[in-house]
Design an enzyme around this catalytic site. Structure first.
Site, PDB file in Angstrom:
ATOM      1  N   GLY A  20      -0.416   3.880   4.757  1.00  0.00           N
ATOM      2  CA  GLY A  20      -0.033   2.764   3.898  1.00  0.00           C
ATOM      3  C   GLY A  20       0.865   1.743   4.569  1.00  0.00           C
ATOM      4  N   SER A  21       1.443   0.862   3.803  1.00  0.00           N
ATOM      5  CA  SER A  21       2.362  -0.187   4.242  1.00  0.00           C
ATOM      6  C   SER A  21       2.077  -1.458   3.470  1.00  0.00           C
ATOM      7  CB  SER A  21       2.296  -0.431   5.736  1.00  0.00           C
ATOM      8  OG  SER A  21       3.416  -1.184   6.132  1.00  0.00           O
ATOM      9  N   ARG A  22       1.818  -2.594   4.181  1.00  0.00           N
ATOM     10  CA  ARG A  22       1.630  -3.863   3.501  1.00  0.00           C
ATOM     11  C   ARG A  22       0.605  -4.709   4.235  1.00  0.00           C
ATOM     12  NH1 ARG A  22       6.624  -7.683   3.286  1.00  0.00           N
ATOM     13  NH2 ARG A  22       5.379  -9.390   4.084  1.00  0.00           N
ATOM     14  N   MET A  39       0.845  -1.188   0.000  1.00  0.00           N
ATOM     15  CA  MET A  39       0.000   0.000   0.000  1.00  0.00           C
ATOM     16  C   MET A  39       0.882   1.239   0.000  1.00  0.00           C
ATOM     17  SD  MET A  39      -2.512  -1.314   3.047  1.00  0.00           S
ATOM     18  CE  MET A  39      -3.431   0.219   3.125  1.00  0.00           C
ATOM     19  N   ILE A  62       1.016  -4.943   8.223  1.00  0.00           N
ATOM     20  CA  ILE A  62       2.413  -4.687   8.545  1.00  0.00           C
ATOM     21  C   ILE A  62       2.708  -3.194   8.433  1.00  0.00           C
ATOM     22  CG2 ILE A  62       4.817  -5.210   7.942  1.00  0.00           C
ATOM     23  CD1 ILE A  62       3.793  -7.799   6.659  1.00  0.00           C
TER      24      ILE A  62
END
Length: 215
Positions: A184-186, A98, A154
């Protein structure tokens, strides 16, 4: 106790739950600087960046309504499929990256009961880095008709706060909002053994819409 997303009312823009610690200070600063800029040119110089920052925050924390897609498993996150990895126990991990421009609200990949929600402390390296496996994360387990479905939110270098919306024991429908990763991120989803992914590396996904499993 079931959890259901509340519908969007009227034409108002819906903002993500858990965004207020970031939104309120920036919107307040923008408002004050705009008011004072009418009387002082010095404040006008402050109003431009603070207003831009507030507008950016409003965009980052948008939470649009979605028409939920079809499939046994749907994407929990907006983003791009970063990797598809066969796991040692027969499952397949689909990792979705993301970016800060994606919608940050995550959705339930399957209709289920939330059997566990576990916060695990860790680091904050960029989510596309292999070392992100040790980042701060929240591990979800859903008890569904497909069996146990694991999903992991994550944190990354910028996203340092994960906000679960749903506690253990709640029932969720497929596509319900279940949490937020700020900026965001994952998000990883583990497809059960025997289920093939319908996406590939590079596929753009939409939370609550994109199908992850293949017939």
């Amino acid at each position: 106790m079931p959890y259901r997303s509340s519908p969007q009312s009227g034409g108002r823009v819906r903002l993500a739950r858990g965004a207020s610690p970031w939104l309120l200070p920036t919107v307040a600063a923008a408002t004050v600087s705009l008011v004072k800029s009418r009387r002082s040119g010095r404040w006008a110089a402050v109003a431009v960046p603070t207003t831009a920052l507030a507008a950016g925050m409003l965009w980052f924390f948008r939470d649009p309504e979605r028409e939920i897609g079809q499939g046994r498993l749907i994407s929990p996150a907006d983003g791009v499929v970063q990797s598809i990895t066969p796991w040692h126990d027969g499952r397949v991990r689909v990792a979705i990256f993301m970016s800060p421009l994606n919608v940050h609200v995550n959705r339930a990949p399957v209709a289920a009961t939330v059997s566990s929600v576990e916060h695990i402390p860790g680091g904050y390296v960029p989510a596309f880095d292999k070392e992100s496996e040790n980042n701060e994360r929240v591990v979800w387990h859903f008890s569904s008709e497909l069996g146990d479905i694991e999903m992991v939110q994550i944190a990354g270098a910028v996203a340092r706060r994960i906000v679960p919306y749903v506690p253990q024991g709640c029932k969720v429908e497929q596509g319900d909002r279940i949490g937020l990763i700020r900026f965001g991120s994952r998000v990883d989803v583990y497809l059960p053994e025997g289920i093939e992914p319908a996406v590939e590396v590079g596929t753009r996904t939409t939370a609550g819409v994109t199908r992850l499993d293949r017939d």
